[in-house]
Design an enzyme around this catalytic site. Structure first.
Site, short mmCIF file in Angstrom:
data_model
loop_
_atom_site.label_atom_id
_atom_site.label_comp_id
_atom_site.label_asym_id
_atom_site.label_seq_id
_atom_site.Cartn_x
_atom_site.Cartn_y
_atom_site.Cartn_z
N ASP A 95 11.80 1.87 49.47
CA ASP A 95 12.90 0.99 49.07
C ASP A 95 13.85 1.62 48.06
OD1 ASP A 95 11.32 1.02 46.82
OD2 ASP A 95 11.29 -1.15 46.55
N HIS A 125 -7.40 -5.47 34.26
CA HIS A 125 -6.70 -6.23 35.29
C HIS A 125 -7.53 -6.28 36.58
CE1 HIS A 125 -3.57 -4.32 32.71
NE2 HIS A 125 -3.28 -5.59 32.56
N ASP A 131 7.43 3.99 48.53
CA ASP A 131 7.27 2.70 49.19
C ASP A 131 8.47 2.30 50.02
OD1 ASP A 131 8.97 2.31 47.12
OD2 ASP A 131 7.77 0.81 46.07
N GLY A 155 -3.66 -13.58 30.47
CA GLY A 155 -4.94 -13.43 31.14
C GLY A 155 -5.95 -12.67 30.32
#
Length: 599
Positions: free
Chosen positions: A412, A226, A410, A64
């Site tokens: 997890d 980004h 988060d 990108g």
């Protein structure tokens, strides 16, 4: 009704591979490894690892940003570029494939933009390559000057100034310099360049809906490549004002991001971000040169204008300024065949693709080495007990870790660690050569790498690879307690090196660092090895508990308020302390009599 952005593509998930196919057809000096879709590596068609007698220079990152990085592969610049998916760091296996494809006896230099994923994946690949016998160095480029000095370890982002580092390193390698000298020149270049970007619109990912940032008649200052939010959203201003603001930010005496003062010689790069007409870039260049000379008292020795490191279809530009001397200019002026540096290419057309190389050691590994021994020696029995206890401790702690991580991350951590622990237990029964300590540690890393994912998986894989490399270097069997301590410290240092954290940052290192320190101290004092192991486990538990009182300086917890952080210890540190404690207790002759509670 909103519609996805118009794009000249087929499958949004296949744009990186199709870009590479078109690139190598356009430029005969380039080819790619035939490993699509997982391995996306562009390399010089005139280089093979077996015959290359110079330092290889390798870079890469998410796709990108074209022409970066693949467009700068060529004699005198990059030897290979490793491409990830759109804005995603390339996987470790792809990076290793690139290293193996082009690295000869002189070694290779990895040039990495300062993003966590790139640092960790390239760092793990570097450690694995070292364990395979390659000479590898890595330079991390963080040239962003838009934001004030950040808290924690995230650091400055890697932007378009990285391309100038590519050119300098590539020219040094082409001149025949050693790996240490190429590294030194690239490192120096990374420390004397600053960049800031400005955007009129943010990028649109293939297949996604266009964003309405920054809004009508607005512009964004200091955003990343980004599309991440920048330092400020302001009213649209004339280019003269914008260029003046950007130059002041880069050359600020307060942040002192670049060692440039009045009277210095500089190189200027004006870089289009993907959807900016060349006319507008040239206008910005003209303004920048005049202001650097008249307002800042600098001599502008070289000017580069064009699209070097883009952000898909972002409208805007970035400005990079590098301090120059005769040595820097000599490297920038050196010839190169990289197609997207402003120099032409020539040569015959070789095949556009070659097979993905495998490590030389793989053919030497027999199935016997990758299976559980029929009979375990004393060291094998010890390893089995310690590994089994450590893995089961993590399995039992799954829900608690998730609960803590739900408060400060988060949510997890427990599930991620659980997957790794289950894989270790399963693989140990089939594959682990438990009588060989070094290779067992290596296989633990393979199990983790296959099953865990995320930052934790990368960090523990780095830990295992570094420990494996140190044990292989020591080349003894059985491994003594002091040698285990040495490997443990090496592995802990590797996590700090590539992850960027250290003690007090509220990470797993707050358990591992005190454990390593106490283990080494107690062994040096002549303690019994098992007693020293247990004492070091106490230090790990205490270190993990101490994270409740720390401000986070790494990972997602950096965005959490101090009040919430104090409600739970760092889950990664607690997980590290628990598996380490379990291993120590498993080897203790009287585990019930051992108390491992924080003071």
């Amino acid at each position: 009704m909103a519609y996805p952005a118009k794009k000249l593509i087929d499958d949004p998930n296949d744009v990186a591979t199709q870009f590479i196919e078109g690139l190598v057809e356009t430029y005969p000096g380039l080819q790619y490894l035939d490993g699509f879709p997982s391995v996306k590596v562009v390399l010089r068609s005139d280089v093979t690892a077996a015959t290359y007698d110079k330092v290889a220079v390798i870079s890469g990152g998410g796709s990108g940003h074209e022409p970066a990085h693949a467009g700068f592969v060529g004699e005198g610049m990059l030897t290979a570029a490793v491409c990830g998916d759109i804005f995603a760091s390339p996987p470790v296996d792809s990076i290793l494939a690139g290293i193996r494809a082009v690295t000869g006896p002189e070694g290779c230099l990895l040039i990495v933009k300062n993003y966590t994923g790139d640092r960790l994946n390239f760092g793990l690949a570097a450690e694995q390559a070292k364990s395979e016998g390659y000479k590898v160095e890595m330079v991390i480029v963080g040239d962003d000057c838009a934001l004030p000095p950040p808290r924690g370890i995230a650091g400055r982002r890697g932007l378009a100034g990285t391309v100038l580092v590519h050119k300098i390193a590539g020219a040094a390698a082409a001149a025949g310099l050693s790996l240490s000298d190429v590294y030194a020149e690239a490192k120096n270049a990374s420390e004397i360049v600053g960049t800031m970007g400005v955007a009129l619109s943010v990028c649109t990912l293939p297949g996604q809906f266009p964003s309405d940032r920054p809004g009508p008649c607005k512009m964004e200052l200091g955003l990343g490549i980004h599309g991440e939010p920048g330092a400020a959203v302001v009213d649209l201003r004339p280019v003269d004002y914008v260029v003046s603001h950007v130059l002041k930010q880069i050359l600020s005496a307060e942040t002192h991001y670049v060692p440039i003062t009045r009277g210095s010689r500089v190189v200027l790069m004006v870089n289009g971000l993907g959807a900016t007409p060349l006319m507008e870039l040239m206008i910005a260049t003209g303004k920048a040169v005049a202001k650097l000379q008249l307002e800042h008292g600098l001599a502008v020795d070289r000017v580069y204008t064009g699209s070097f490191m883009t952000s898909l279809d972002m409208a805007g530009f970035s400005i990079s300024i590098m301090k120059a001397d005769q040595a820097i200019l000599h490297r920038l002026d050196a010839p190169t065949k990289a197609p997207c540096w402003p120099v032409g290419v020539d040569g015959n057309r070789p095949p556009t693709k070659i097979p993905v190389p495998v490590p030389a050691s793989q053919s030497k590994k027999s199935e016997e080495h990758l299976c559980r021994p029929k009979e375990l020696n004393e060291q094998g029995c010890i390893l089995e007990s310690a590994i089994e206890a450590a893995a089961n401790a993590i399995i039992d702690l799954k829900d608690t870790l998730n609960e803590w991580d739900g408060k400060v991350g988060d949510g997890d951590c427990g599930s991620t660690m659980f997957r790794g622990a289950k894989a270790v237990l399963e693989d140990m029964q089939k594959y682990y050569p438990l009588n060989d300590a070094a290779e067992t540690v290596n296989e633990i890393g393979s199990s983790i790498r296959r099953s865990m994912g995320g930052t934790s998986g990368i960090l523990y894989d780095i830990f295992c690879r570094a420990a494996h490399a140190r044990l292989k270097e020591l080349n003894v069997s059985p491994v003594t307690s002091k040698q285990w301590s040495d490997a443990f410290q090496t592995a802990t240092d590797a996590i700090s090196k590539y992850g960027g954290a250290s003690a007090g940052y509220r990470t797993l290192l707050d358990a591992l660092i005190p454990a390593s320190k106490v283990l080494q101290e107690r062994l040096d004092e002549g303690d019994d090895p098992l007693s020293a192991f247990v004492r070091s486990a106490e230090a790990a538990v205490e270190g993990a508990e101490s994270t409740r009182r720390m401000l986070a300086q790494a990972g997602r917890s950096t965005y959490i308020s101090p009040e919430l952080l104090s409600s739970a210890p760092d889950p990664g540190a607690k997980a590290a302390a628990e598996w380490y404690k379990a291993a120590a207790l498993a080897l203790s002759p009287n585990p019930r009599s051992v108390q491992l509670k924080p003071k």
